[in-house]
Design a protein around this motif. Structure first.
Motif, short mmCIF file in Angstrom:
data_model
loop_
_atom_site.label_atom_id
_atom_site.label_comp_id
_atom_site.label_asym_id
_atom_site.label_seq_id
_atom_site.Cartn_x
_atom_site.Cartn_y
_atom_site.Cartn_z
N VAL A 163 0.87 -1.18 0.00
CA VAL A 163 0.00 0.00 0.00
C VAL A 163 0.90 1.22 0.00
CG1 VAL A 163 -0.24 0.02 2.52
CG2 VAL A 163 -1.90 1.24 1.12
N ALA A 164 0.58 2.20 -0.86
CA ALA A 164 1.34 3.44 -0.95
C ALA A 164 0.51 4.57 -0.36
CB ALA A 164 1.70 3.75 -2.40
N VAL A 165 1.17 5.41 0.45
CA VAL A 165 0.50 6.49 1.16
C VAL A 165 1.27 7.79 0.91
CG1 VAL A 165 -0.29 7.34 3.39
CG2 VAL A 165 -0.27 4.88 2.93
N ILE A 166 0.54 8.84 0.49
CA ILE A 166 1.16 10.15 0.32
C ILE A 166 1.12 10.88 1.65
CG2 ILE A 166 -1.06 10.98 -0.61
CD1 ILE A 166 2.38 12.57 -1.26
N LEU A 167 2.26 11.42 2.08
CA LEU A 167 2.37 12.24 3.27
C LEU A 167 2.60 13.67 2.78
CD1 LEU A 167 4.79 9.84 5.19
CD2 LEU A 167 2.28 9.84 5.20
N SER A 221 5.86 15.91 1.59
CA SER A 221 6.08 15.79 0.14
C SER A 221 6.77 14.48 -0.19
CB SER A 221 6.90 16.97 -0.40
OG SER A 221 6.18 18.18 -0.24
N GLU A 222 6.27 13.38 0.39
CA GLU A 222 6.85 12.08 0.08
C GLU A 222 5.79 10.99 0.17
OE1 GLU A 222 9.99 11.33 2.87
OE2 GLU A 222 8.64 10.45 4.35
N VAL A 223 6.09 9.87 -0.48
CA VAL A 223 5.22 8.70 -0.45
C VAL A 223 5.93 7.60 0.31
CG1 VAL A 223 4.17 6.87 -1.86
CG2 VAL A 223 4.05 9.26 -2.61
N ALA A 224 5.20 6.95 1.23
CA ALA A 224 5.72 5.80 1.97
C ALA A 224 4.99 4.55 1.49
CB ALA A 224 5.51 5.98 3.47
N VAL A 225 5.73 3.46 1.30
CA VAL A 225 5.17 2.19 0.85
C VAL A 225 5.31 1.17 1.97
CG1 VAL A 225 5.28 0.36 -0.89
CG2 VAL A 225 5.82 2.73 -1.53
N PHE A 226 4.19 0.48 2.28
CA PHE A 226 4.16 -0.49 3.38
C PHE A 226 3.87 -1.88 2.83
CE2 PHE A 226 3.03 3.61 5.10
CZ PHE A 226 3.73 3.69 6.30
N ASN A 262 2.58 -6.06 3.89
CA ASN A 262 1.42 -6.59 4.60
C ASN A 262 1.63 -6.74 6.11
OD1 ASN A 262 -0.32 -6.75 2.45
ND2 ASN A 262 0.26 -8.83 1.89
N ALA A 263 2.88 -6.58 6.56
CA ALA A 263 3.15 -6.60 7.99
C ALA A 263 3.10 -5.19 8.58
CB ALA A 263 4.50 -7.23 8.27
N GLY A 264 2.84 -4.19 7.73
CA GLY A 264 2.81 -2.81 8.20
C GLY A 264 4.18 -2.17 8.29
N ALA A 265 5.19 -2.83 7.72
CA ALA A 265 6.55 -2.28 7.74
C ALA A 265 6.76 -1.40 6.51
CB ALA A 265 7.58 -3.40 7.75
N GLU A 266 7.41 -0.25 6.70
CA GLU A 266 7.74 0.62 5.58
C GLU A 266 8.88 0.00 4.79
OE1 GLU A 266 9.57 5.03 4.78
OE2 GLU A 266 8.12 4.83 6.43
N VAL A 267 8.64 -0.24 3.51
CA VAL A 267 9.65 -0.91 2.67
C VAL A 267 10.25 0.03 1.63
CG1 VAL A 267 8.69 -3.21 3.01
CG2 VAL A 267 7.82 -1.76 1.15
N ALA A 268 9.68 1.20 1.45
CA ALA A 268 10.23 2.17 0.51
C ALA A 268 9.62 3.53 0.78
CB ALA A 268 9.94 1.74 -0.94
N HIS A 269 10.32 4.56 0.36
CA HIS A 269 9.75 5.90 0.35
C HIS A 269 10.46 6.72 -0.72
CE1 HIS A 269 13.15 6.60 3.13
NE2 HIS A 269 13.15 7.82 2.62
N PHE A 270 9.75 7.71 -1.26
CA PHE A 270 10.34 8.53 -2.32
C PHE A 270 9.67 9.90 -2.32
CE2 PHE A 270 7.03 5.81 -4.11
CZ PHE A 270 6.20 6.70 -4.79
N PRO A 271 10.41 10.93 -2.74
CA PRO A 271 9.85 12.29 -2.76
C PRO A 271 8.93 12.51 -3.96
CG PRO A 271 12.08 12.33 -3.57
CD PRO A 271 11.82 10.91 -3.14
N VAL A 272 7.96 13.38 -3.79
CA VAL A 272 7.09 13.78 -4.89
C VAL A 272 6.80 15.27 -4.75
CG1 VAL A 272 5.94 11.56 -5.26
CG2 VAL A 272 5.02 13.16 -3.59
N ARG A 273 6.40 15.86 -5.86
CA ARG A 273 5.96 17.26 -5.84
C ARG A 273 4.44 17.27 -5.70
NH1 ARG A 273 5.80 21.92 -10.14
NH2 ARG A 273 5.06 20.23 -11.48
N VAL A 274 3.94 17.89 -4.67
CA VAL A 274 2.50 17.85 -4.42
C VAL A 274 1.87 19.19 -4.79
CG1 VAL A 274 2.73 16.15 -2.59
CG2 VAL A 274 2.74 18.58 -2.01
N GLY A 275 0.58 19.12 -5.09
CA GLY A 275 -0.22 20.30 -5.35
C GLY A 275 -1.52 20.17 -4.58
N PRO A 276 -2.48 21.05 -4.81
CA PRO A 276 -3.76 20.96 -4.10
C PRO A 276 -4.44 19.63 -4.40
CG PRO A 276 -3.55 23.07 -5.23
CD PRO A 276 -2.43 22.21 -5.72
#
Length: 400
Positions: free
Chosen positions: A263-267, A271-276, A278-292
């Motif tokens: 599951v990917a979640v935008i924070l 300005s980043e996305v965290a990927v979890f 099935n155990a709820g562990a964060e396995v990746a994250h990466f920056p993104v440019r966000v807008g409204p």
């Protein structure tokens, strides 16, 4: 021999009164019934399947348009394009825009979605969006119906198998016969007050679906955001089954995408996305440019479009995500929506028209000009045959 019974004038008068009472009662029931207040005009002939798009056009012009404030994205049910306004649902021929079927009730529409080649029309009563009717896309013939606990402002999200109706205090999922498969949260009418909910005081600010799962961002007291992933069809629809639930430490989170492994979640505050996993562990994250964010319903629904990949609009850019890892493959900057696959390419809305992208690399090949008459807001795309559909706010526009 027994003397035969004789009918008296009094007997006949009583029978007449009973008949009149039955007729009057039946008329009153009919005059106040849902059936009398429903109009269902089905298609004389099913909407034909349009020819497939085989090439990218060099120019695009408006083929037709319709007012459709209750569809946050273009709704396609089978070959029909479906719009809704007021209390009326309309099925259109995608090529001409001709109305081929209509359905209406004496209730206002909440929203319309689509799955299983059917349009799903949700009508509101005084307490919630409770009246759900499925309509076969090619003809408008009524299918399964149900009463739901969906909240005002609900939006319907489909994962290919189940449909989920969003809500701030509760949400629920349905299978193809519109039988409810799960309900999570505190609905307006609590049927089981001892349901042992782990977090009864939480509200839901973002929901996404995928691979028979529902991802939700919960806003709970003394916490800053929580991501919870559930099965769309647990063994018992009264007992939700959580895959995992973990805190996010962000009050501005949204669910981007859900698969059977990630599951990917935008924070947005980071300005980043965290990927979890099935155990709820964060396995990746990466920056993104966000807008409204595109606020279209009672909870935030991140704009995703599924094909072999997942295409997501950050509010500023379109990002293609790897369908397994949910990490970015490429980013197309300065876009107005997630885009749609068309004739082997990716079409993404930009300020001056539709950008034609290579779906593998994201390279922009050219831009097809589109005159949106001053509209500059988010654009949601879909396509049916050679027709490209743009949802611009309350208006659906067909381009060819």
């Amino acid at each position: 021999m027994v003397r035969p019974e004789r009918r008296t004038k009094a007997d006949l008068a009583v029978v007449a009164l009973i008949v009149v009472a039955v007729l009057v009662g039946g008329a009153v029931i009919w005059l106040n019934s849902d059936a009398r207040a429903t109009v269902s005009e089905t298609a004389a002939q099913p909407v034909p399947e349009p020819p497939e798009a085989t090439s990218i056009p060099t120019t695009l012009t408006e083929a037709w348009r319709a007012t459709s404030p209750v569809t946050p994205v273009p709704v396609v049910a089978g070959p029909a394009v479906v719009t809704g306004a007021g209390n009326e649902v309309l099925g259109h021929d995608p090529i001409t825009g001709r109305i081929v079927w209509r359905y209406s009730r004496d209730l206002p529409l909440c929203t319309i979605g689509a799955e299983w080649d059917r349009a799903l029309a949700v009508y509101r009563k005084s307490l919630n969006c409770s009246e759900v009717t499925s309509l076969l896309g090619p003809t408008g013939v009524r299918g399964p119906q149900r009463n739901s606990d969906a909240e005002f402002g609900t939006q319907l999200l489909a994962d290919g198998t189940y449909v989920t109706a969003t809500g701030q205090r509760s949400f629920e999922s349905w299978r193809s016969d519109l039988v409810r498969t799960q309900q999570f949260g505190m609905p307006p009418a609590v049927k089981n007050p001892n349901n042992d909910m782990a977090r009864p005081d939480c509200t839901y600010s973002s929901i996404a679906v995928g691979d028979e799962r529902v991802g939700v961002v919960e806003q709970c007291p003394q916490e800053q955001g929580r991501i919870t992933v559930l099965k769309a069809h647990p063994e018992d629809d009264e007992k939700p089954e959580e895959i995992f639930s973990v805190g996010l430490g962000s009050a501005a989170a949204g669910v981007v995408a859900v698969t059977d492994e990630r599951v990917a979640v935008i924070l947005r505050d980071r300005s980043e996305v965290a990927v979890f996993d099935n155990a709820g562990a964060e396995v990746a994250h990466f920056p993104v440019r966000v807008g409204p964010p595109d606020l279209r319903a009672n909870v935030l629904v991140e704009s995703t479009a599924k094909g072999h990949r997942i295409y997501w609009h950050t509010g500023a850019d379109t990002v293609a995500l790897d369908p397994t890892a949910l990490t970015p493959l490429w980013t197309s900057p300065d876009t107005l929506g997630p885009g749609v696959g068309f004739a082997g390419k990716m079409l993404v809305p930009v300020r001056d028209g539709l950008a034609v992208l290579d779906p593998i690399t994201g390279n922009r090949e050219r831009v097809i000009p589109v005159d949106r008459a001053g509209y500059t807001g988010p654009v949601q795309l879909s396509a049916v045959g050679p027709i490209i559909l743009e949802q611009r706010g309350d208006t659906l526009v067909a381009l060819r």
